[in-house]
Design an enzyme around this catalytic site. Structure first.
Site, mmCIF file in Angstrom:
data_model
loop_
_atom_site.group_PDB
_atom_site.id
_atom_site.type_symbol
_atom_site.label_atom_id
_atom_site.label_comp_id
_atom_site.label_asym_id
_atom_site.label_seq_id
_atom_site.Cartn_x
_atom_site.Cartn_y
_atom_site.Cartn_z
ATOM 1 N N ASP A 1 -20.885 21.718 -8.535
ATOM 2 C CA ASP A 1 -20.492 20.404 -9.068
ATOM 3 C C ASP A 1 -20.803 19.335 -8.017
ATOM 4 O OD1 ASP A 1 -18.948 19.126 -11.433
ATOM 5 O OD2 ASP A 1 -18.057 18.218 -9.674
ATOM 6 N N GLU B 1 -21.527 15.755 -6.120
ATOM 7 C CA GLU B 1 -21.106 14.354 -6.129
ATOM 8 C C GLU B 1 -22.331 13.533 -5.742
ATOM 9 O OE1 GLU B 1 -18.205 13.125 -7.152
ATOM 10 O OE2 GLU B 1 -17.571 15.175 -7.563
ATOM 11 N N ASP C 1 -25.365 17.958 -13.750
ATOM 12 C CA ASP C 1 -25.613 18.384 -12.367
ATOM 13 C C ASP C 1 -27.038 18.869 -12.162
ATOM 14 O OD1 ASP C 1 -22.873 18.446 -10.762
ATOM 15 O OD2 ASP C 1 -22.461 18.987 -12.832
ATOM 16 N N HIS D 1 -12.308 14.342 -8.129
ATOM 17 C CA HIS D 1 -13.607 13.757 -7.758
ATOM 18 C C HIS D 1 -14.155 14.297 -6.436
ATOM 19 C CE1 HIS D 1 -12.481 11.110 -10.984
ATOM 20 N NE2 HIS D 1 -11.510 10.567 -10.268
ATOM 21 N N ASP E 1 -13.330 19.966 -7.408
ATOM 22 C CA ASP E 1 -13.739 20.056 -8.808
ATOM 23 C C ASP E 1 -14.340 21.434 -9.096
ATOM 24 O OD1 ASP E 1 -12.878 17.532 -9.438
ATOM 25 O OD2 ASP E 1 -14.871 16.631 -9.598
#
Length: 340
Positions: free
Chosen positions: A125, A127, A225, A284, A289
Site C-alpha cells: 500500500d 503512499e 497502487d 494514512h 494501512d
C-alpha cells in the site's frame, strides 16, 4: 488505501467504470443460481470440478446455514469456538467456510479436492505525493514503499518491509501531504530515489525465496497502487514496470464477491467495521494501512476465501482476471531494466 485517499486519487474514473461493468456481468451470471442449494462458487476448487460428492454435502449445509437467524449463527460459532464478530452475512460465510474446510480436509486425505493456492501473500500500500486539490495532470510520486507478508498456512503476519522514497519531480512535500501521511520532509530528504528502494524491495522478496521456493501473490487495497502509482513512478524513474507486480489481488473485489456486498461497502474502514475489527495504528501511514489490509485478508482466509489474483497490467492498461483463469503465482522478483 482508505476512503480519504480514494477521494484524493479518484480522477481516473475509467477504473471504476471497468469494475462496475465486471460486477454487472458477474451479477447477471448468478441470476439463476439457487444460493440455498448450490456449492459456494466464490472460492472454486483448484481444478474447477464440482462433481465430487463432497460438494453436494457442502451445498446442503449451506442451505441450512442460510436459514439460520443471527442469534443461531452466533451460538453455533461460539459452540465451534469460532469468531462471533461481524454482521450476519459475515457470520454465515464463516460458518459455511468452516464446514467446507472440514469436509475438504477429510476428502483431501483420500485424494479428494483441496482449495489451497499461495504459500504467501504480500500486501502493498504505497503512499504518494499529493496536494489538497491535485491540479490536472498532477503526477504522484511514491514516497513510502511498505510490504507486509502473510503466511497463508499459519494465517499470520510474519514479516514486513518499509522504506521511504525521495521524490525527484516535486521534491518538496505539500503541507497537506505531510499532515495526511505523517511523512516529513526530513524523511524523504534522507531517503533514496525510487530505483534504489525498488532494488531493496526486490532483495527482500528474494531473501524470502518468494517465486522460487514459495508461491506468492501481491495484494492491494484497490487498483491504484499498481495500475496508477507504480505505473507512473516507473515512467518517471525511466525503468520498466516490474514483472512480479503485473498481477495482483484487489482485496476490494475479493471482499465484495466473497461476502456479496456492493463496491460501496469495500472501503478499508468499512471492511474492518463489517468484520468486527478496529483500525490499528496511524491512518494514512503506508505500513499501518498495509498491516490493517493484511488483517482483513487474514480474516477472509479464515472465513474460507481463497484470495486469487483478479487484476493485471497489460501494455500499460488495467485488466480484470476472470475467476476461470488458471491459478498462478507471481514470478520470481528481479530488478526491472532501464527504459533507455
Amino acid at each position: 488505501m482508505d476512503e480519504h485517499k480514494e477521494n484524493i486519487y479518484s480522477h481516473d474514473v475509467r477504473l471504476e467504470m471497468s469494475d462496475t461493468r465486471l460486477a454487472i456481468e458477474k451479477s447477471c451470471s448468478r441470476l439463476n443460481a439457487d444460493e440455498d442449494s448450490s456449492p459456494d462458487t466464490s472460492s472454486p476448487p483448484a481444478n474447477g470440478d464440482y462433481s465430487h460428492p463432497v460438494y453436494k454435502e457442502i451445498a446442503l449445509a449451506n442451505g441450512h446455514i442460510n436459514r439460520m437467524s443471527k442469534d443461531e449463527l452466533r451460538k453455533k460459532l461460539a459452540d465451534l469456538k469460532l469468531d462471533t464478530r461481524g454482521v450476519k452475512d459475515v457470520m454465515k460465510k464463516r460458518l459455511k467456510s468452516h464446514y467446507k474446510k472440514q469436509k475438504l480436509m477429510q476428502t483431501a486425505a483420500e485424494g479428494g479436492p483441496t482449495d489451497t493456492y499461495y504459500d504467501y501473500i504480500c500486501v502493498v500500500d504505497f503512499e504518494a505525493t499529493c496536494e489538497e486539490d491535485n491540479p490536472a495532470g498532477f503526477l504522484h510520486e511514491i514516497i513510502e514503499f511498505p510490504m507486509v507478508l502473510i503466511n497463508t498456512r499459519t494465517l499470520e503476519i510474519v514479516d514486513s518491509f518499509q522504506e521511504y522514497v525521495k521524490p525527484e519531480l516535486n521534491p518538496q512535500l505539500s503541507d497537506f501531504c505531510v499532515k495526511l501521511t505523517g511523512i516529513t520532509q526530513k524523511m524523504v530528504d534522507e531517503a533514496e530515489p525510487f530505483p534504489s528502494v525498488l532494488e531493496k524491495a526486490v532483495a527482500w522478496l528474494q531473501e524470502r525465496e518468494l517465486g522460487t521456493k514459495y508461491k506468492y501473490a501481491i495484494l492491494t487495497d484497490g487498483a491504484w497502487d499498481m495500475s496508477k502509482f507504480l505505473n507512473i513512478q516507473c515512467r518517471l524513474s525511466r525503468i520498466r514496470y516490474p514483472q512480479f507486480a503485473k498481477k495482483w489481488i484487489n482485496i476490494r473485489k475479493s471482499y465484495g464477491n466473497f461476502y456479496k456486498v456492493p463496491r460501496t461497502q469495500t472501503k478499508l474502514s468499512t471492511m474492518l467495521d463489517k468484520l468486527g475489527l478496529k483500525y490499528e495504528g496511524r491512518p494514512h501511514s503506508g505500513l499501518d494501512d498495509s498491516r490493517n489490509i493484511a488483517r482483513i485478508a487474514l480474516r477472509m482466509l479464515q472465513d474460507g476465501c481463497q484470495l486469487r489474483v483478479n487484476e493485471r497490467m497489460h501494455a500499460g492498461q488495467l485488466l480484470s482476471v476472470p475467476s476461470s483463469a488458471p491459478e498462478e503465482g507471481a514470478p520470481p522478483p528481479h530488478n526491472p531494466r532501464s527504459r533507455d
